[in-house]
Design an enzyme around this catalytic site. Structure first.
Site, short mmCIF file in Angstrom:
data_model
loop_
_atom_site.label_atom_id
_atom_site.label_comp_id
_atom_site.label_asym_id
_atom_site.label_seq_id
_atom_site.Cartn_x
_atom_site.Cartn_y
_atom_site.Cartn_z
N ASP A 1 0.90 -1.15 0.00
CA ASP A 1 0.00 0.00 0.00
C ASP A 1 0.94 1.20 0.00
O ASP A 1 1.63 1.44 1.00
CB ASP A 1 -0.88 0.01 1.26
CG ASP A 1 -1.85 1.16 1.21
OD1 ASP A 1 -1.44 2.27 0.82
OD2 ASP A 1 -3.02 0.96 1.55
N HIS A 2 1.00 1.94 -1.10
CA HIS A 2 2.07 2.93 -1.21
C HIS A 2 1.93 4.06 -0.18
O HIS A 2 2.86 4.80 0.04
CB HIS A 2 2.18 3.47 -2.64
CG HIS A 2 1.15 4.49 -3.01
ND1 HIS A 2 -0.12 4.17 -3.39
CD2 HIS A 2 1.21 5.83 -3.05
CE1 HIS A 2 -0.80 5.27 -3.66
NE2 HIS A 2 -0.01 6.30 -3.45
N HIS B 1 -5.75 2.73 1.41
CA HIS B 1 -5.07 3.95 1.86
C HIS B 1 -5.75 4.60 3.08
O HIS B 1 -5.10 4.94 4.06
CB HIS B 1 -5.01 4.98 0.74
CG HIS B 1 -4.43 4.45 -0.53
ND1 HIS B 1 -3.45 3.48 -0.56
CD2 HIS B 1 -4.70 4.74 -1.83
CE1 HIS B 1 -3.15 3.22 -1.83
NE2 HIS B 1 -3.89 3.95 -2.61
C1 BG6 Z 1 -3.95 4.96 -6.03
C2 BG6 Z 1 -5.34 5.06 -6.62
O1 BG6 Z 1 -3.82 3.79 -5.27
O2 BG6 Z 1 -3.73 6.09 -5.20
C3 BG6 Z 1 -5.47 6.34 -7.42
O3 BG6 Z 1 -5.57 3.95 -7.47
C4 BG6 Z 1 -5.14 7.53 -6.56
O4 BG6 Z 1 -6.78 6.47 -7.95
C5 BG6 Z 1 -3.78 7.34 -5.88
O5 BG6 Z 1 -5.10 8.68 -7.38
C6 BG6 Z 1 -3.52 8.43 -4.85
O6 BG6 Z 1 -2.20 8.35 -4.44
P1 BG6 Z 1 -1.41 9.64 -3.98
O7 BG6 Z 1 -0.09 9.10 -3.50
O8 BG6 Z 1 -1.31 10.54 -5.17
O9 BG6 Z 1 -2.24 10.24 -2.88
#
Ligand code: BG6
Length: 508
Positions: free
Chosen positions: A195-196, A258
């Site tokens: 989960d990034h 997230h």
């Molecule tokens: C991704 C989603 O996991 O996270 C995207 O699939 C979203 O739709 C993105 O835009 C948001 O990531 P960050 O790091 O830009 O907040």
């Protein structure tokens, strides 16, 4: 602002060692994730001397490419910074490529042979890290084939690990089924579900802030906290991902993963150690304590929205239904707001309000801890600008923490106003150019799964959203689009808090 930490302090901290020797197998090497995140992150690790000497990257994808063409393509993914440098040249030399069709079982013996050669050449002791950056439909199949071809087998001290990207399933049942499939082949400690959000500095800092400072813990509970807000606002629309997004929607795309990471780190109990399973046990425990919404609660406590056209950042943008790959009658949500309760001693009676959406007025992710009012309002007759005690943890784009409190406004009359004490990462530590994937890739190499999701966490996230998915599917929305691009979402999102005598923090 005076900085408490000097560069000298920072340079005294011990330098991390390079990751463990291995071949990184990048399955899906021609995809968007590889281009935008993985390659820049790997190059950043190389520049920071955090890649081991015994290391190679084998890109695997469907395109017909020679190794040289792959190397050129990868280099083109990097910003101009570092181009032509020694670091880039040596990074490039460690890149290899293999064409493959993930659905074709013949690919795996070929992959095994190629890996054997690289293993010899780089003396990687048989350690392989498979990164599944492919379309999700291949996850189960690839793992199964890795098992059948013995590529996932750990023996004689060599390790084999598999990183799995999101989306991990599309509901509780499919996530369980994928877990069953991959656990039939891999031990849990070989699986790294990404989960990034856990790669973001400020997200990791929630743990340090809460558990390395004694002053907040005594007030981090229902006695002092009125409620918690989590906002994750994006200005972007669905970009080139309309096809995927229209079948997923914001609830699936953002909430079980997230948003639940942010909630669990904010609400969890203190882990007994900083070992992967201690931290993840506490995260899983609090996710299991989230009250599941029954159908009435879904109708009352959740809001969905879809953007119409509007203006974002001064530019006119089209409605969701006219985005490429999206059905003109689409009922897919691009915005979600909801209220959740946590059934444990710390949080009972403290609502958690969550909202996330696309094409909102600004890009902003934060967690607001709203503290209760004083038990007795001593200054109730003084002209008081409305204020309250809030702790705001800002995740992006600005990274920092601020605490608001009331202060006397200078002058002969007693007046009270709201002031802030704030800390900004970039002011203390300077700007960093990291993508967030560096720490995650590095941790996979050293075998630290703290920042990865365990099977029970993923399933707990899906259990929370599953009742909403069911009701929302059974009762399609009637009035979409219901918010303009460039706004803060549908009015029902404000009403969700107003009903409880509260409001979303004003984000400027
Ligand atoms: C991704 C989603 O996991 O996270 C995207 O699939 C979203 O739709 C993105 O835009 C948001 O990531 P960050 O790091 O830009 O907040």
């Amino acid at each position: 602002m005076a900085s408490a930490l000097t560069q000298a302090d920072l340079s005294q901290s011990p330098l991390p060692k390079a990751g463990a020797r291995c071949v990184l197998v990048l399955l899906g090497a021609s995809g968007d994730l590889t281009k935008r995140k993985l390659v820049p992150a790997l190059f950043n690790l190389a520049k920071a001397n955090l890649l081991p000497d015994n290391f190679a990257i084998l890109g695997v994808a469907f395109d017909e490419l020679s190794v040289e063409q792959f190397r050129e393509r990868v280099t083109s993914f990097l910003q101009s910074d570092g181009k032509g440098s020694d670091a880039l040249e040596s990074f490039k030399q460690r890149l290899y490529y293999q064409r493959a069709d993930f659905g074709d079982s013949a690919m795996y013996p070929a992959l095994q042979k190629r890996l054997g050669e690289l293993d010899q050449q780089y003396n990687t002791e048989g350690n392989y890290l498979f990164y599944l950056a492919t379309a999700p439909k291949f996850f189960g199949q690839i793992v199964q084939q890795l098992g059948q071809s013995q590529l996932s087998k750990q023996e004689n001290g060599r390790w084999r690990r598999v990183v799995i990207e999101k989306p991990f399933g599309h509901d509780l049942e499919s996530a369980r089924s994928l877990n069953r499939q991959i656990k039939a082949v891999l031990a849990e400690n070989q699986i790294y579900r990404i989960d990034h959000y856990l790669g973001k500095e400020t997200v990791q800092n929630i743990l340090v802030f809460r558990f390395d400072n004694a002053i907040f813990e005594p007030i981090w509970n229902r006695r002092y906290i009125d409620h918690v807000q989590i906002t994750n606002a994006e200005t972007v629309g669905v970009e080139q991902r309309g096809g995927y997004f229209d079948t997923a929607g914001t609830l699936r795309d953002m909430v079980p993963n997230h948003v639940m990471q942010l909630l669990s780190l904010t609400a969890m109990e203190s882990p007994v150690s900083f070992q992967a399973d201690s931290v993840r046990d506490e995260q899983a425990k609090v996710l299991h304590a989230v009250q599941l919404l029954d159908s009435e609660a879904v109708l009352h406590d959740s809001v969905r929205g879809q953007y119409g056209d509007g203006v974002v950042g001064g530019d006119r943008v089209p409605s969701y239904r006219t985005e490429p790959g999206v059905s003109p009658e689409s009922r897919t949500e691009t915005f979600v707001a909801l209220k959740l309760n946590i059934d444990n001693w710390r949080w009972v009676g403290v609502p958690f309000y969550l909202r996330t959406g696309k094409r909102l007025t600004q890009r902003h992710t934060e967690i607001t801890i709203q503290f209760k009012k004083t038990p007795f309002e001593l200054f109730r007759n003084a002209p008081v600008k409305k204020h309250s005690n809030k702790l705001v943890i800002q995740i992006q784009p600005v990274e920092g923490i601020s605490l608001s409190f009331g202060a006397k406004i200078p002058g002969p009359i007693l007046r009270v106003g709201s002031v802030d004490m704030s800390f900004e990462y970039s002011k203390y530590f300077g700007e960093d150019a990291y993508t967030g994937y560096e720490v995650l890739l590095y941790d996979c190499m050293i075998g630290d799964a703290t920042l990865f999701q365990r099977a029970d966490m993923v399933e707990a996230g899906w259990s929370i959203v599953d009742p909403m998915l069911d009701i929302w599917t059974a009762l399609p929305p009637r009035k979409f689009p219901n918010y303009s691009a460039g706004s803060w979402g549908p009015k029902e999102s404000d009403e969700l808090l107003q009903r409880d005598g509260r409001e979303w923090r004003t984000i400027e």
